[in-house]
Design a protein around this motif. Structure first.
Motif, mmCIF file in Angstrom:
data_model
loop_
_atom_site.group_PDB
_atom_site.id
_atom_site.type_symbol
_atom_site.label_atom_id
_atom_site.label_comp_id
_atom_site.label_asym_id
_atom_site.label_seq_id
_atom_site.Cartn_x
_atom_site.Cartn_y
_atom_site.Cartn_z
ATOM 1 N N VAL A 67 -6.297 -19.832 1.237
ATOM 2 C CA VAL A 67 -6.884 -19.154 0.118
ATOM 3 C C VAL A 67 -8.450 -18.931 0.885
ATOM 4 O O VAL A 67 -9.092 -19.671 1.184
ATOM 5 N N VAL A 68 -8.522 -17.363 0.871
ATOM 6 C CA VAL A 68 -10.069 -16.915 1.378
ATOM 7 C C VAL A 68 -10.934 -16.281 0.242
ATOM 8 O O VAL A 68 -12.082 -16.292 0.654
ATOM 9 N N ASP A 69 -10.320 -16.161 -0.860
ATOM 10 C CA ASP A 69 -11.103 -15.449 -1.742
ATOM 11 C C ASP A 69 -10.626 -15.562 -3.014
ATOM 12 O O ASP A 69 -9.359 -15.499 -3.290
ATOM 13 N N ALA B 171 -9.251 -12.089 -7.680
ATOM 14 C CA ALA B 171 -7.829 -12.278 -7.538
ATOM 15 C C ALA B 171 -7.860 -13.374 -6.679
ATOM 16 O O ALA B 171 -8.915 -13.750 -5.966
ATOM 17 N N THR B 172 -6.694 -13.523 -6.095
ATOM 18 C CA THR B 172 -6.518 -14.839 -5.317
ATOM 19 C C THR B 172 -5.834 -14.114 -4.055
ATOM 20 O O THR B 172 -4.937 -13.412 -3.851
ATOM 21 N N SER B 173 -6.671 -14.346 -2.978
ATOM 22 C CA SER B 173 -6.306 -13.651 -1.611
ATOM 23 C C SER B 173 -6.039 -14.589 -0.478
ATOM 24 O O SER B 173 -6.859 -15.777 -0.427
ATOM 25 N N LEU B 174 -5.223 -14.413 0.188
ATOM 26 C CA LEU B 174 -5.047 -15.215 1.569
ATOM 27 C C LEU B 174 -5.278 -14.548 2.619
ATOM 28 O O LEU B 174 -5.344 -13.495 2.906
ATOM 29 N N GLY B 175 -5.654 -15.472 3.649
ATOM 30 C CA GLY B 175 -5.999 -14.907 4.907
ATOM 31 C C GLY B 175 -5.727 -15.907 6.207
ATOM 32 O O GLY B 175 -5.538 -17.024 6.053
ATOM 33 N N LYS B 176 -5.555 -15.367 7.420
ATOM 34 C CA LYS B 176 -5.599 -15.980 8.482
ATOM 35 C C LYS B 176 -5.697 -15.042 9.815
ATOM 36 O O LYS B 176 -5.440 -13.905 9.727
#
Length: 314
Positions: free
Chosen positions: A61-63, A67-72
């Motif tokens: 989870v990055v934000d 809303a819920t945002s995923l990142g890599k």
């Protein structure tokens, strides 16, 4: 749909839907593909020179601002909560989620379209036991007057209360035990909502570009602007539960515990998940070995008889 909850599950076949991102306004095609046991839910950005895979887990989870945002590796997938809620609510443990854009499409602002797509694709049981995250002690987080907690329980249950200073969204409460039937009937159709004044501000900031009365409930100072009205008298609090199901699913395993939420949002939901995971004494990972025996008797929805749950051995 199968009602057995002791085996891991995936889709029977590939399913696709198209829409626009709520905040980006970008058209996107979402493709759900079956995946093997132990795969989990993994998002894959297929619009990049090299596809990037992002597991649907709290650590990515990055934000959580809107809303819920995923990142890599500098790559993001935004607004994952409604799709994750549908996957969790219908008991899908493993799926490859392909997107040709930066954000999961908003569809009608609820999880209903995703749930329908999953149900039409069908559900297949895999030859592997399902693992659960069992809450062992009360864990709570707070921000101002907002509160969220998880406590031991025999099933996954959410009790949610919201309280906006607005004529149509004053104190609302809803309590539900989550299983695939209950999710489809009580939660999946509840749409996201916003205040007209906030929507106008967000659009000036370049956000909510894809937002409209087609995919959100919008309220002005005194009334609901959507001509069709509400799907439930308490649709607002039901959508907060929908969001919470999606956010809590980022544990990566179905939860057995009672979540209590008061005026929560994505940030506080994620804070609760992180706090549980940071305390090994707060939970235990267990796996179903023999559903036909009388054991620990955690009566999961859809199962007749008791379950024997054993600690998962690494």
């Amino acid at each position: 749909m199968s009602q057995s909850f002791h085996s891991q599950r995936t889709l029977s076949q590939t399913a696709t839907c198209q829409g626009v991102g709520l905040h980006s306004g970008t058209p996107v095609t979402l493709t759900l593909r079956p995946a093997p046991a132990g795969h989990g839910i993994v998002f894959v950005r297929t619009d990049l020179p090299r596809p990037v895979s992002i597991p649907a887990l709290a650590e990515y989870v990055v934000d959580t601002a809107l809303a819920t945002s995923l990142g890599k590796d500098g790559v993001r997938v935004g607004t994952v909560e409604h799709l994750m809620s549908a996957l969790a609510g219908l008991g899908i443990d493993n799926a490859r989620v392909e997107l040709d854009g930066p954000e999961v499409p908003i569809m009608d602002g609820s999880a209903a379209v995703f749930a329908q797509v999953i149900q039409e694709a069908g559900v297949r049981e895999l030859d592997a036991p399902r693992e659960y995250l069992v809450i062992k002690k009360h864990v709570a987080v707070a921000e101002g007057d907002k509160q969220a907690s998880l406590a031991p329980a025999r099933r996954f249950r959410i009790s949610c209360t919201i309280d906006f200073e607005h004529p149509v969204i004053q104190g609302q409460s809803f309590d539900v035990e989550l299983n695939d039937r209950g999710f489809s009937r009580e939660i999946s159709r509840a749409r996201t909502f916003g205040f007209l004044r906030d929507v106008e501000k967000l659009k000036k900031l370049g956000l909510a570009r894809g937002g409209s009365l087609e995919n959100a409930i919008v309220v002005d100072e005194v009334s609901i602007l959507n001509p069709e009205g509400l799907r439930f008298p308490d649709e607002f609090v039901r959508h907060k539960i929908l969001d919470a199901v999606g956010d809590v699913s980022l544990f990566g395993r179905p939860v057995i515990g009672h979540m209590t939420a008061y005026k929560t949002g994505h940030a506080l939901n994620h804070k609760l998940v992180r706090k549980v995971l940071s305390d090994p004494s707060a939970y235990e990972i267990v796996t179903v070995r023999r559903p036909e025996v009388e054991g620990m008797e955690l009566a999961m929805p859809g199962l007749s008889g008791g379950l024997e749950l054993e600690p998962l051995v690494a």
